[in-house]
Design a protein around this motif. Structure first.
Motif, mmCIF file in Angstrom:
data_model
loop_
_atom_site.group_PDB
_atom_site.id
_atom_site.type_symbol
_atom_site.label_atom_id
_atom_site.label_comp_id
_atom_site.label_asym_id
_atom_site.label_seq_id
_atom_site.Cartn_x
_atom_site.Cartn_y
_atom_site.Cartn_z
ATOM 1 N N UNK A 1 65.839 12.218 -62.885
ATOM 2 C CA UNK A 1 66.701 13.280 -62.625
ATOM 3 C C UNK A 1 68.296 12.401 -61.692
ATOM 4 N N UNK A 2 67.345 11.945 -60.432
ATOM 5 C CA UNK A 2 68.737 11.190 -59.737
ATOM 6 C C UNK A 2 69.575 10.949 -60.533
ATOM 7 N N UNK A 3 69.419 9.932 -60.966
ATOM 8 C CA UNK A 3 69.959 8.771 -61.514
ATOM 9 C C UNK A 3 71.009 9.905 -62.541
ATOM 10 N N UNK A 4 70.686 10.016 -63.472
ATOM 11 C CA UNK A 4 71.954 11.424 -64.093
ATOM 12 C C UNK A 4 72.314 12.109 -63.668
ATOM 13 N N UNK A 5 72.415 12.274 -62.358
ATOM 14 C CA UNK A 5 73.206 13.768 -61.227
ATOM 15 C C UNK A 5 74.075 12.833 -61.096
ATOM 16 N N UNK A 6 73.813 11.596 -60.736
ATOM 17 C CA UNK A 6 75.064 10.125 -59.703
ATOM 18 C C UNK A 6 75.738 10.413 -60.516
ATOM 19 N N UNK A 7 75.732 9.621 -61.965
ATOM 20 C CA UNK A 7 76.443 9.714 -63.081
ATOM 21 C C UNK A 7 77.183 10.389 -63.251
ATOM 22 N N UNK A 8 76.735 11.963 -63.679
ATOM 23 C CA UNK A 8 77.814 13.071 -63.988
ATOM 24 C C UNK A 8 78.498 12.897 -62.533
ATOM 25 N N UNK A 9 78.154 12.545 -61.935
ATOM 26 C CA UNK A 9 78.798 12.920 -60.324
ATOM 27 C C UNK A 9 80.446 11.857 -60.164
ATOM 28 N N UNK A 10 79.877 10.804 -61.808
ATOM 29 C CA UNK A 10 81.146 10.364 -61.267
ATOM 30 C C UNK A 10 81.125 8.956 -61.159
ATOM 31 N N UNK A 11 79.625 8.739 -60.555
ATOM 32 C CA UNK A 11 79.035 7.155 -60.258
ATOM 33 C C UNK A 11 79.176 5.907 -61.565
ATOM 34 N N UNK A 12 79.328 5.291 -60.996
ATOM 35 C CA UNK A 12 78.907 4.121 -62.572
ATOM 36 C C UNK A 12 77.348 4.291 -62.930
ATOM 37 N N UNK B 1 79.196 16.984 -52.694
ATOM 38 C CA UNK B 1 79.213 17.922 -54.381
ATOM 39 C C UNK B 1 77.965 15.679 -53.741
ATOM 40 N N UNK B 2 78.574 14.760 -54.181
ATOM 41 C CA UNK B 2 77.324 13.470 -54.151
ATOM 42 C C UNK B 2 76.386 13.203 -52.778
ATOM 43 N N UNK B 3 76.999 13.906 -51.292
ATOM 44 C CA UNK B 3 75.897 13.711 -50.247
ATOM 45 C C UNK B 3 75.138 15.283 -49.937
ATOM 46 N N UNK B 4 75.700 16.063 -50.543
ATOM 47 C CA UNK B 4 73.974 17.210 -51.212
ATOM 48 C C UNK B 4 73.370 17.141 -52.346
ATOM 49 N N UNK B 5 73.749 16.024 -52.925
ATOM 50 C CA UNK B 5 73.032 15.824 -54.024
ATOM 51 C C UNK B 5 72.046 14.667 -53.417
ATOM 52 N N UNK B 6 73.128 13.982 -53.167
ATOM 53 C CA UNK B 6 71.174 12.480 -52.099
ATOM 54 C C UNK B 6 70.786 13.625 -51.076
ATOM 55 N N UNK B 7 71.515 14.442 -50.449
ATOM 56 C CA UNK B 7 69.749 15.027 -49.452
ATOM 57 C C UNK B 7 69.401 16.177 -50.193
ATOM 58 N N UNK B 8 69.778 16.530 -50.862
ATOM 59 C CA UNK B 8 68.374 17.395 -51.406
ATOM 60 C C UNK B 8 67.732 16.519 -52.017
ATOM 61 N N UNK B 9 67.619 15.264 -52.340
ATOM 62 C CA UNK B 9 66.781 13.742 -52.987
ATOM 63 C C UNK B 9 65.922 13.432 -51.541
ATOM 64 N N UNK B 10 66.769 13.312 -50.444
ATOM 65 C CA UNK B 10 65.947 13.171 -49.915
ATOM 66 C C UNK B 10 64.640 13.959 -49.101
ATOM 67 N N UNK B 11 65.264 15.450 -49.166
ATOM 68 C CA UNK B 11 64.223 16.171 -48.492
ATOM 69 C C UNK B 11 63.195 16.468 -49.505
ATOM 70 N N UNK B 12 63.632 16.218 -50.952
ATOM 71 C CA UNK B 12 62.315 16.668 -51.614
ATOM 72 C C UNK B 12 61.230 15.053 -50.780
ATOM 73 N N UNK B 13 61.726 13.687 -51.673
ATOM 74 C CA UNK B 13 60.804 13.027 -51.073
ATOM 75 C C UNK B 13 60.306 12.942 -50.648
ATOM 76 N N UNK B 14 61.197 13.810 -49.055
ATOM 77 C CA UNK B 14 59.957 13.697 -47.806
ATOM 78 C C UNK B 14 58.967 14.315 -47.943
ATOM 79 N N UNK B 15 58.668 15.463 -48.946
ATOM 80 C CA UNK B 15 57.854 16.674 -49.355
ATOM 81 C C UNK B 15 56.750 15.936 -49.545
ATOM 82 N N UNK B 16 55.414 15.824 -49.614
ATOM 83 C CA UNK B 16 54.285 15.054 -50.348
ATOM 84 C C UNK B 16 54.348 15.085 -51.611
ATOM 85 N N UNK B 17 54.126 14.230 -52.246
ATOM 86 C CA UNK B 17 54.397 13.831 -53.875
ATOM 87 C C UNK B 17 53.515 14.617 -54.352
#
Length: 501
Positions: free
Chosen positions: A204-215, A250-266
């Motif tokens: 999901x993170x990869x697809x989002x970053x790709x949609x935001x313009x990253x290679x 938006x890229x920073x916000x997306x990355x921040x979101x996943x940093x928070x998600x992955x800092x919570x117990x899986x």
């Protein structure tokens, strides 16, 4: 000590690592960017060497193993991470950038432990900046963090069904999950579910970053390192490379979101997928983590806005990304926070030491231990004037007994002692380089808490390349020590552990 068990499982672990190396070699062979021919050869050669070593160990461990005793389990975990770090340094030595052993070991261990510290200069004038590395080597760098995020031995448990009863010992010592959280199901099944969730979040993170313009290459590289809360980036400027894009916020916000998600117990995400929404009501650790991040970002933004003469929203954007990056122990950077007011650096240091939640990919002491420590302190204070009062302590809905409270207090005290002692050792090693105590403290906190950037001469705008080889090796040990939460490494130095039955 049953050395046949050690040989068998360490050999299988090396074979797993060689497969990951070979996969990066295939990427380098497929990639059309100039210079990846050298990376391809280095990765395939490294994979062959590691596979041969793993096969030899497997031969030494031939025989049926019904279970892995607790003692052998903890040794497999400790030695497994050391061995993975040593083997993972080969591509950096055999291929470009052809690092020295201490540098290659530091970079490899930093990857597997998801620390994110680097010995490579971000200055292109040095001729050895990150952007000049072959993409195949940089992909290996990202893959090491992705494997180390959930835990390479958790993956090991998930795919090897013959571990049997010993899998619980490996799982408990390698991951930061509380024993009570995984005791109701088979450990192998739990590990497999966790890795499925891990892979889905990465996708999901990869697809989002790709949609935001990253290679595709950059999207995968950053997704691997943000989901693992590792922080390696193929750019010298880290995530700051994208800050000036039109959708950089938006890229920073997306990355921040996943940093928070992955800092919570899986395990929280696992139970939510099973629609057990009541788990959210008892998740006090995750709630406290988010509150600390938001509160810290707002307080810092007020100070940064006034001192840097910028508007509050710009300051909050910078502070929110920095706080989530530091709190999750990811280590991505968009600004040099060492130029901020002094009180913000104190807050950042406190957040660094605290880290994320138990059962996440984040490092640090863990928020759950802070909760237990504070509740235990309150208990002792009240007990001073109400000695007969009975306390019932719960964390995330789980009851804690006196032994678990004592273990938490001992861990926090031991963590503090190791931090202070390590600062002295680093300062001693670097005495000839006139290292100041701020840099020494930054080195230790950044590596022991698996953060990445530190303070002083190892801040976000610098690196660890100027340190002496012996210091880099010592800091590599601290990274593994912090990643395994102390005991799985410290126990290796107890002579009685190695006695035969």
């Amino acid at each position: 000590m049953n050395f046949r068990i050690l040989a068998k499982f360490l050999g299988a672990l090396l074979l797993l690592e060689s497969f990951a190396m070979a996969s990066c070699g295939i990427f380098a062979w497929w990639d059309t960017v100039a210079g990846d021919e050298l990376a391809r050869d280095a990765l395939f050669l490294s994979a062959a060497v590691v596979a041969i070593g793993g096969a030899l160990l497997m031969v030494c461990g031939i025989g049926k193993i019904d279970r892995v005793p607790r003692r052998e389990g903890i040794v497999v975990v400790g030695l497994g991470w050391v061995l993975c770090g040593l083997a993972g340094s080969l591509p950096y030595i055999l291929g470009e950038p052809r690092l020295e052993f201490s540098d290659a070991l530091f970079e490899s261990v930093s990857g597997f432990t998801t620390t994110g510290s680097s010995v490579i200069s971000a200055d292109p004038a040095t001729g050895r900046d990150i952007a000049s590395w072959p993409r195949g080597i940089l992909m290996w760098r990202s893959v090491t963090q992705w494997l180390g995020g959930m835990g390479i031995l958790v993956l090991f448990v998930a795919i090897l069904s013959y571990l049997g009863m010993g899998s619980k010992s490996l799982f408990r010592n390698e991951s930061s999950f509380q024993t009570g959280e995984v005791s109701t199901a088979r450990i192998r099944d739990t590990a497999l579910i966790l890795w499925k969730v891990y892979v889905c979040i990465t996708a999901v993170c990869t697809i989002g970053l790709k949609a935001m313009g990253m290679t595709s290459y950059n999207a995968i590289s950053h997704a691997f390192t943000v989901v693992s809360t590792g922080g390696f980036s193929p750019h010298n400027e880290s995530v700051g490379y994208y800050s000036n894009w039109g959708n950089g916020w938006l890229i920073e916000l997306w990355l921040s979101l996943f940093m928070v998600i992955c800092s919570v117990s899986f395990l929280v995400w696992v139970v939510l997928l099973r629609k057990r929404w009541s788990r959210l009501r008892s998740e006090e650790e995750g709630r406290l983590f988010v509150v600390l991040c938001l509160g810290g970002a707002v307080v810092m933004a007020c100070g940064v806005a006034s001192s840097q003469d910028i508007d509050f929203f710009t300051a909050f954007r910078q502070c929110w990304f920095t706080v989530t990056s530091v709190a999750s122990t990811t280590g991505f950077g968009t600004v040099d926070y060492t130029a901020w007011p002094g009180f913000t650096l104190v807050l950042i240091a406190m957040i660094m030491l605290l880290g994320g939640c138990s059962g996440s990919t984040a490092g640090g002491i863990k928020v759950s231990r802070l909760i237990v420590f504070l509740k235990t302190a309150r208990f002792e204070i009240v007990k001073a004037f109400r000695p007969n009062q009975v306390f019932r302590m719960h964390v995330n809905g789980n009851a804690l007994d006196g032994e678990e409270r004592s273990q938490t207090v001992v861990f926090v005290a031991l963590y503090a002692f190791i931090t202070i002692a390590s600062c002295f050792v680093v300062a001693l090693f670097e005495a000839g380089n006139d290292m100041d105590m701020l840099t020494s403290f930054g080195c230790v906190v950044a590596t022991l808490s698996n953060i990445g950037p530190g303070f002083g001469d190892v801040g976000p705008s610098s690196n660890f390349g100027h340190l002496l080889p012996v210091t880099k090796v010592f800091l590599s040990l601290l990274m593994i020590l912090g990643r395994l939460e102390l005991y799985a490494i410290l126990v290796l130095f107890i002579p009685s552990l190695w006695k035969k039955y």
